[in-house]
Write an enzyme that holds these catalytic residues in place. Sequence first.
Site, PDB file in Angstrom:
ATOM      1  N   GLY A 152      39.311 -48.567   5.054  1.00 30.71           N
ATOM      2  CA  GLY A 152      39.756 -49.419   3.952  1.00 30.71           C
ATOM      3  C   GLY A 152      40.098 -48.588   2.748  1.00 30.71           C
ATOM      4  O   GLY A 152      39.704 -47.424   2.661  1.00 30.71           O
ATOM      5  N   CYS A 183      35.750 -44.399   9.082  1.00 31.52           N
ATOM      6  CA  CYS A 183      36.227 -44.087   7.729  1.00 31.52           C
ATOM      7  C   CYS A 183      35.465 -44.894   6.668  1.00 31.52           C
ATOM      8  O   CYS A 183      34.269 -44.689   6.512  1.00 31.52           O
ATOM      9  CB  CYS A 183      37.742 -44.307   7.656  1.00 31.52           C
ATOM     10  SG  CYS A 183      38.487 -43.410   6.292  1.00 31.52           S
ATOM     11  N   TYR A 184      36.105 -45.839   5.983  1.00 28.34           N
ATOM     12  CA  TYR A 184      35.359 -46.637   4.995  1.00 28.34           C
ATOM     13  C   TYR A 184      34.157 -47.300   5.664  1.00 28.34           C
ATOM     14  O   TYR A 184      33.076 -47.399   5.075  1.00 28.34           O
ATOM     15  CB  TYR A 184      36.263 -47.705   4.374  1.00 28.34           C
ATOM     16  CG  TYR A 184      35.574 -48.505   3.273  1.00 28.34           C
ATOM     17  CD1 TYR A 184      35.643 -48.091   1.960  1.00 28.34           C
ATOM     18  CD2 TYR A 184      34.845 -49.650   3.578  1.00 28.34           C
ATOM     19  CE1 TYR A 184      34.997 -48.809   0.957  1.00 28.34           C
ATOM     20  CE2 TYR A 184      34.195 -50.366   2.594  1.00 28.34           C
ATOM     21  CZ  TYR A 184      34.270 -49.951   1.286  1.00 28.34           C
ATOM     22  OH  TYR A 184      33.625 -50.647   0.301  1.00 28.34           O
ATOM     23  N   HIS A 221      39.892 -41.171  12.573  1.00 30.03           N
ATOM     24  CA  HIS A 221      40.391 -42.419  13.173  1.00 30.03           C
ATOM     25  C   HIS A 221      40.632 -42.268  14.676  1.00 30.03           C
ATOM     26  O   HIS A 221      41.668 -41.747  15.083  1.00 30.03           O
ATOM     27  CB  HIS A 221      41.701 -42.827  12.480  1.00 30.03           C
ATOM     28  CG  HIS A 221      41.488 -43.279  11.074  1.00 30.03           C
ATOM     29  ND1 HIS A 221      41.211 -44.578  10.743  1.00 30.03           N
ATOM     30  CD2 HIS A 221      41.466 -42.576   9.917  1.00 30.03           C
ATOM     31  CE1 HIS A 221      41.049 -44.685   9.444  1.00 30.03           C
ATOM     32  NE2 HIS A 221      41.198 -43.479   8.910  1.00 30.03           N
ATOM     33  N   GLU A 270      41.449 -44.567  16.639  1.00 30.78           N
ATOM     34  CA  GLU A 270      42.429 -45.565  17.080  1.00 30.78           C
ATOM     35  C   GLU A 270      43.873 -45.064  17.003  1.00 30.78           C
ATOM     36  O   GLU A 270      44.764 -45.664  17.584  1.00 30.78           O
ATOM     37  CB  GLU A 270      42.271 -46.864  16.261  1.00 30.78           C
ATOM     38  CG  GLU A 270      42.672 -46.805  14.787  1.00 30.78           C
ATOM     39  CD  GLU A 270      41.582 -46.272  13.868  1.00 30.78           C
ATOM     40  OE1 GLU A 270      40.681 -45.549  14.346  1.00 30.78           O
ATOM     41  OE2 GLU A 270      41.638 -46.535  12.656  1.00 30.78           O
ATOM     42  N   ASP A 301      58.280 -65.898  21.003  1.00 23.37           N
ATOM     43  CA  ASP A 301      57.024 -66.630  20.841  1.00 23.37           C
ATOM     44  C   ASP A 301      57.150 -68.100  21.238  1.00 23.37           C
ATOM     45  O   ASP A 301      56.316 -68.629  21.970  1.00 23.37           O
ATOM     46  CB  ASP A 301      56.526 -66.529  19.390  1.00 23.37           C
ATOM     47  CG  ASP A 301      56.443 -65.088  18.927  1.00 23.37           C
ATOM     48  OD1 ASP A 301      56.386 -64.200  19.801  1.00 23.37           O
ATOM     49  OD2 ASP A 301      56.435 -64.849  17.713  1.00 23.37           O
ATOM     50  N   LYS A 322      52.068 -59.223  19.884  1.00 20.45           N
ATOM     51  CA  LYS A 322      53.419 -59.393  20.421  1.00 20.45           C
ATOM     52  C   LYS A 322      53.575 -58.811  21.833  1.00 20.45           C
ATOM     53  O   LYS A 322      54.173 -59.440  22.700  1.00 20.45           O
ATOM     54  CB  LYS A 322      54.411 -58.704  19.480  1.00 20.45           C
ATOM     55  CG  LYS A 322      55.849 -59.084  19.735  1.00 20.45           C
ATOM     56  CD  LYS A 322      56.212 -60.299  18.943  1.00 20.45           C
ATOM     57  CE  LYS A 322      57.616 -60.760  19.097  1.00 20.45           C
ATOM     58  NZ  LYS A 322      57.878 -61.938  18.274  1.00 20.45           N
TER      59      LYS A 322
END
Length: 527
Positions: free
Chosen positions: A66, A93-94, A182, A184, A240, A383
Site C-alpha cells: 500500500g 510490503c506495507y 513482491h 506476485e 461479459d 476478465k
Amino acid sequence: MINSENLSLDKKNIDTILVIDFGSQYTQLIARRIRELNVFSEILPWDVSAEKIKSLNPNGVILSGGPESVTESNTPRIPKTIFELDIPVLGICYGMQTLAEQFGGQVTSSKNKEFGHAKIVIESSSLLLDGFIPSSSVDVWMSHGDHVSTLPNEFNLIASTSSAPIAGMEHANKPIYALQFHPEVTHTKQGKMILENFTFKICKCSAKWKIENLIEQRINEIKEKVGDQKVLLGLSGGVDSSVTAMLLDKSIGKNLICIFVDNGLLRKNEAEEVEALFKDKMDLNLSVVDAKKVFYRHLKGISDPEQKRKIIGRTFIDIFDNEAAKFKDDVNFLAQGTIYPDVIESSGSESKEARVIKSHHNVGGLPDDMKMELVEPLRDLFKDEVRKMGSELGLPLEMLNRHPFPGPGLGVRILGEISQEKVLTLQNADAIFLEELTKAGLYDQVSQAFCAFLPIKSVGVVGDQRRYADVIAIRAVETVDFMTATWARLPHDFLSHVSNRIVNELDGVSRVVYDISSKPPATIEWE
Ligand code: XMP
C-alpha cells in the site's frame, strides 16, 4: 429500485485465500496469482467488517502492499479479527510493515525509495521459502520507502537484502509470515513458488477452483435462485454480457430474454453477427431493437463529445426501458455482466461494505416499478477467467479475444457531428484495417486498434481533379491496463497497404494518417 442481492459462489465448500487490500497497485495481481493456482481468492478492503471476514471462512490471509506509511498515525492497520481466526497470514510490503508494527517491531522511513530489481539472501529455512537453498541469492522486485528496522518479538529473520536487512520474517510458533518484496509480480523469479508454498503447504488449500467446475456450479446457483421465472439481459455483444447470456441460457433456456439495441454506432456488421450467433446459432431468445434512426435523430447537430456521450447513454436507457417495460409484469430478474474489476473499482477501500451497483452495461435507470433482482454470475471473476468460461461455453475465440470497444461506440470515433454517411465510411475503413491486421497476424499483438473519422476535409487528386475529401486516422496501441499505452510500431509496408486499400475502396476518403501518440498525454480514443 433494483434489489442488490446477488448471486455469488457457495463458499462453504471451496478453499479461499483472502487478500486484504491496503491500496497497492498489485492487489488484484495477488488474487489472480492465487486463482491461477486453482484456489479461490477474494479481495476485501482493510476496513471491512469482522462479520464479512468470518463469512468467507478463509483458509489464509494475504496482506497487500500500500502507498501509506505505518510510521504515521491514522494509517491502515490489519483487522483484529484476522488474528482471532488463527489462520495463516502473509504480509507483503506495507502488509509486512503493519504486521511488524502491530506485533511490536519497528518500522523506519527511508528518504530513498527502493524501486526495482533486488537480490535477497535466504537467511534461514522456512516453510514459506521451501525449495530455496539457504544462503543463496534470489532475484526479487522491491517497491518501498519504509522498512522493518527491528524484528517484532517472537519473529525470526528469513531473508535480507543489502538495503533492507529485514526483507522477510516469520513468527516463531504461529503461521505468520511477511516479505518486503513482491512475490506476485513476474520480476520476482520464484514468486510463484513462494505463493504455492503459502497456499498449499501453509494454508493447506486444495486446488479446486477450476473453470469447468465453476460453470456447473454457477448453473446450479442460477437455477436455484431463479427457478422457472424469467430473466432479462441487455446483451451488448461484448465478452461479459455474452458469457452471462450463455450461462443463463444453459441454466434457464427460453426464460432468458435478451435485448440487443442496435444504436447505429457499432462496428461493421456487428448487429447482424450478434443476431446470427445468439439467435440463429445458439438459439437464444433474443430481440434485436433497430434504434439507429432514433440515435441519429437525437445526435443531429451535436458535435461536443461530452454531449454526444450523454445523449447516447440517455437514448440507450430510454430504449432499453421501453423494451423492458413490455415484460414488466413477467420478469423479476435483471442479469448483468458485472465482472470482478468492476466490483472492486466501484467499492473502493474507503467505503465500508459499500456495494455500488454499477450501471456499466449502460443498463441503468430502469423504471422504479420494475422491482427486479440482479443476477450477476460473473461478479467474482477476472476478465481472463470470463474468457475461459466463454470458451468452455462454446463462444467463438474471435469474439472472446476481441479488442475492447467503447460503450458509445463510433459515437466517440467520429469527431464532430455524427451522420449515417460518416458512420458507413468509418465502419468500412475500420473493417479494412482490422481485416488486414488479422491477415498479417498483428491483431493479437496489439491491445486495441481502430479507425477514427476526423472532422476536416483535406485536398486530394483523383485523375486530374482536385477534391476536398475526408481524412481517416488509424490508431493501434499496446497496453496492459489501458491506463497508459504506447502506439504500436506497425510495419510501414503494412500501413501503406492499409492506406491504399482505404483510399481506393472508399469514395470520399483522400487521406489516411497514423496516430503516433502514446497515453499519456494522448488518450486511446480520439473522442
Ligand atoms: P481512453 O480513451 O480514455 O480509453 O484512453 C481507455 C479505454 O477505455 C475505453 N473506453 C470506453 N469503454 N465505455 C467503455 O466501455 C466508454 O464510454 C469508454 N470510453 C473509452 C477505450 O476504448 C479504451 O479501451
